[in-house]
Design an enzyme around this catalytic site. Structure first.
Site, short mmCIF file in Angstrom:
data_model
loop_
_atom_site.label_atom_id
_atom_site.label_comp_id
_atom_site.label_asym_id
_atom_site.label_seq_id
_atom_site.Cartn_x
_atom_site.Cartn_y
_atom_site.Cartn_z
N ASP A 45 0.84 -1.20 0.00
CA ASP A 45 0.00 0.00 0.00
C ASP A 45 0.87 1.25 0.00
OD1 ASP A 45 -2.96 1.12 0.87
OD2 ASP A 45 -1.35 2.28 1.80
N TYR A 50 3.05 9.99 -0.64
CA TYR A 50 4.15 9.40 0.13
C TYR A 50 5.50 9.63 -0.55
CZ TYR A 50 0.40 6.64 2.40
OH TYR A 50 -0.73 6.22 3.05
N LYS A 75 -2.87 5.91 -4.26
CA LYS A 75 -3.97 6.82 -3.92
C LYS A 75 -3.83 8.17 -4.64
CE LYS A 75 -3.71 4.83 0.72
NZ LYS A 75 -2.28 4.45 0.68
N HIS A 108 -7.68 9.65 -1.59
CA HIS A 108 -6.96 9.62 -0.32
C HIS A 108 -7.76 10.25 0.82
CE1 HIS A 108 -2.54 9.29 1.14
NE2 HIS A 108 -3.37 9.09 2.14
#
Length: 277
Positions: A45, A50, A75, A108
């Site tokens: 994930d 990120y 996401k 998200h």
């Protein structure tokens, strides 16, 4: 060890245990994901925000694991929800991951102040229909947001990924999800160390009874509730510990004792919807 899978409302299967790379530094991601894959994880994930999709992709590429044995999630970030931005965002994520599709694509956050999450959901349906994501879902959505996107499109998210742990059990959302065949993924499944969960008798005693760590007892609680969970670590020993959840089972009484730790909204450790925009 074979990780159990959960059948989603679109017919696809998702491994119930995965590895999350939230806050894994980009320079450490390839190594950490490679070690997770070596241990046996097949569900990874990540997210555009990120900044480590490239590392995930590099680890996948060098792993030699057939693509159909992997389950990869990424996401859509909040500033890409408007107009056709989601269509561009998925292409950018796929390029970084080195993939032609992801197994799950999530919005998200609803970021309601932007007023664009319904548009984003409409575009995710198009992304799914184009074959760039096998399943689509959301993250951090409340019941009202879920109902709105379903009303607008007739398409029910396969997943809602939310902060969930014994101190913050989100029973309004999990109850609604169970009634509407939406599976729950738990982020922050160990409470991020904020409430000394591991020292509470309900957790410590359950762990000791099975010769497991408190973290394993909490993760097993998620598994037995049917939640999908992907704890994060950059340490191989902890990756292995988090993987070893399927050779024991909490008793009914142990589950009930951990259930009783819920602090409702006082248990939240992450941001609220209004704080993320």
């Amino acid at each position: 060890m074979t990780i159990p899978t959960v059948k989603l409302n679109d017919g696809h299967q998702i491994p119930q245990l995965g590895y999350g790379v939230f806050l894994v530094p980009p320079e450490d991601t390839e190594r950490a994901v490679s070690e997770a894959l070596e241990i046996g994880y097949r569900h990874i994930d990540t997210a555009a925000i990120y900044r480590n999709e490239e590392g995930v992709g590099a680890a996948i590429a060098q792993s030699g694991i057939p693509r159909d044995e992997l389950f990869i999630t990424t996401k859509l970030w909040n500033d890409r929800q408007g107009g056709d931005e989601p269509l561009a965002a998925i292409d950018e994520s796929l390029a970084k991951l080195g993939l032609d599709h992801v197994d799950l694509y999530l919005i998200h956050w609803p970021a309601p102040k932007r007023g664009s999450y319904v548009n984003a959901w409409e575009k995710l349906v198009a992304i799914r229909d184009a074959g760039k994501a096998r399943s689509i879902g959301v993250s951090n959505f409340h019941v009202s947001h879920l109902e709105e996107v379903i009303a607008a499109t007739g398409v029910t998210p396969a997943i809602n990924q939310i902060e969930l742990h014994p101190a913050y059990q989100r029973r309004d959302i999990t109850g609604w999800a169970a009634e509407h065949d939406v599976h729950i993924e738990s982020w922050g499944p160990l409470g991020q160390g904020k409430y000394d969960l591991f020292e509470l008798p309900a957790v410590a005693d359950a762990a000791a009874a099975h010769g497991k760590s408190p973290a394993q007892a909490v993760l097993r609680w998620h598994i037995q509730h049917g939640f999908i969970v992907f704890p994060k670590s950059v340490r191989r020993a902890r990756l292995q510990e988090n993987f070893d959840l399927f050779d024991f089972e909490l008793t009914t009484d142990q589950m009930a004792s951990i259930d009783a730790l819920d602090r409702a909204d006082d248990g939240r450790v992450g941001a609220t919807i209004d704080e993320v925009n």
